[in-house]
Design an enzyme around this catalytic site. Structure first.
Site, PDB file in Angstrom:
ATOM      1  CB  SER A 116      -0.949  -0.053   1.199  1.00 52.43           C
ATOM      2  OG  SER A 116      -1.962   0.909   1.108  1.00 52.43           O
ATOM      3  CG  ASP A 213      -6.063  -1.654  -5.380  1.00 55.30           C
ATOM      4  OD1 ASP A 213      -6.751  -0.770  -4.842  1.00 55.30           O
ATOM      5  OD2 ASP A 213      -4.852  -1.813  -5.152  1.00 55.30           O
ATOM      6  CG  HIS A 243      -5.810  -0.988  -1.464  1.00 52.92           C
ATOM      7  ND1 HIS A 243      -4.790  -0.751  -2.361  1.00 52.92           N
ATOM      8  CD2 HIS A 243      -5.357  -0.537  -0.263  1.00 52.92           C
ATOM      9  CE1 HIS A 243      -3.777  -0.178  -1.748  1.00 52.92           C
ATOM     10  NE2 HIS A 243      -4.094  -0.045  -0.463  1.00 52.92           N
TER      11      HIS A 243
END
Length: 307
Positions: A116, A213, A243
């Site tokens: 991330s 995502d 995500h």
């Protein structure tokens, strides 16, 4: 400084400038597991603590890796500071401090896993550390776009004096002005800046994207890789995932398996992740996760009693 513990995971404390402390967790390779050339540093995603990666540490340890995790300064977790003062540059400072500490312990060969937002920090740090390889998972390549998706508004488009005091990120209050000013002053905010950081990368690199995502555009990840002058990079997709790689057990297991395979492949100088791994049992993973949460709570309580 090492804290004595009854747990498998070892807690260390690095003292840095300003009397601040970074907590580092060490998981040793499982006994009788295969020998690996590299340790693995795990840089957790934004608003994620070390114990969120207990399961992955178990997978890697079971497959022979010496695993290092840390909580950044001014972040959620055990290290000094509060998240309302977090900036990308502080995240980078924390990573570099951990790498320096590893060097003092003669741990010079390591690969990195960053997920991330922490992936963007890793991209900016690689020219200053001697990593053997890099693995990212749902890594931010265009910070401005990803923050807009996560926060619901493009706050980096606003003049500094028009920003709100705080930005709410999954229930955490991020200091808007200090974060935005750092992004703009030090060039963190867009895809072009990430490409600039990564263009001359000369170590193996695997990027995992998630096909559902909404925070990271896969075509921008592809653009990043196409601008890296080395041919030692590859992209894989985690099918069925958003995500949030922990959204369900199927997605989480796929993430653990894929990253462990990538680490083994890259430790052997390959990018093909069609390799065999040893998987911990669900019971083993549950015990590890519960024990690390207990360990974190004990450390937090000790810090409170000393304050």
């Amino acid at each position: 400084m090492e804290n004595e513990s009854k747990y498998k995971t070892i807690d260390h404390v690095i003292c840095v400038e300003g009397n601040k402390k970074i907590h580092v967790w060490e998981t040793l390779p499982e006994e009788n597991s295969p020998k690996r050339k590299n340790a693995i540093i795990i840089a957790s995603g934004f608003a994620r603590r070390m114990d969120h990666f207990a399961g992955l540490a178990e997978y890697l340890s079971r497959n022979g890796f010496h695993v290092i995790r840390y909580d950044s300064l001014h972040h959620v977790g055990l290290s000094s500071g509060t998240i309302d003062e977090f900036t990308m540059s502080i995240g980078k400072q924390s990573l570099l401090a951990v790498v320096d500490w590893l060097t003092t312990r003669k741990i010079n060969n390591f690969g990195m896993l960053a997920s991330s937002l922490s992936a963007r920090i890793a991209y900016a740090s690689l020219s200053e550390i001697n990593a053997s390889f890099l693995i990212t998972a749902v890594g931010f390549v265009n910070l401005r776009y990803s923050l807009e998706r996560a926060l619901g508004f493009d706050y980096l488009s606003l003049p500094i004096n028009e920003l709100p005091n705080n930005l709410d990120f999954e229930g955490h209050k991020l200091g808007a002005e200090v974060f935005a000013r750092d992004c703009l002053d030090f060039g963190w905010e867009d895809l072009a800046s990430t490409i600039n950081n990564m263009m001359y990368l000369d170590i193996p690199f695997i990027a995992f994207t998630a096909n559902n995502d909404n925070w990271v555009k896969q075509d921008e990840v592809i653009t990043l890789l196409s601008n890296i002058r080395s041919n030692r990079c590859k992209i894989y997709s985690l099918l069925g995932s958003s995500h949030d790689l922990s959204e369900n057990l199927v997605v989480l297991r796929n993430f653990y398996q894929s990253v462990t395979k990538a680490a083994i492949a890259m430790d052997n100088d390959h990018l093909d992740i069609d390799v065999d791994i040893t998987e911990p049992s669900f019971e083993h993973l549950t015990i590890a996760t519960v024990n690390e949460r207990r360990m974190r709570i004990e450390i937090e309580n000790q810090a409170i009693s000393l304050s």
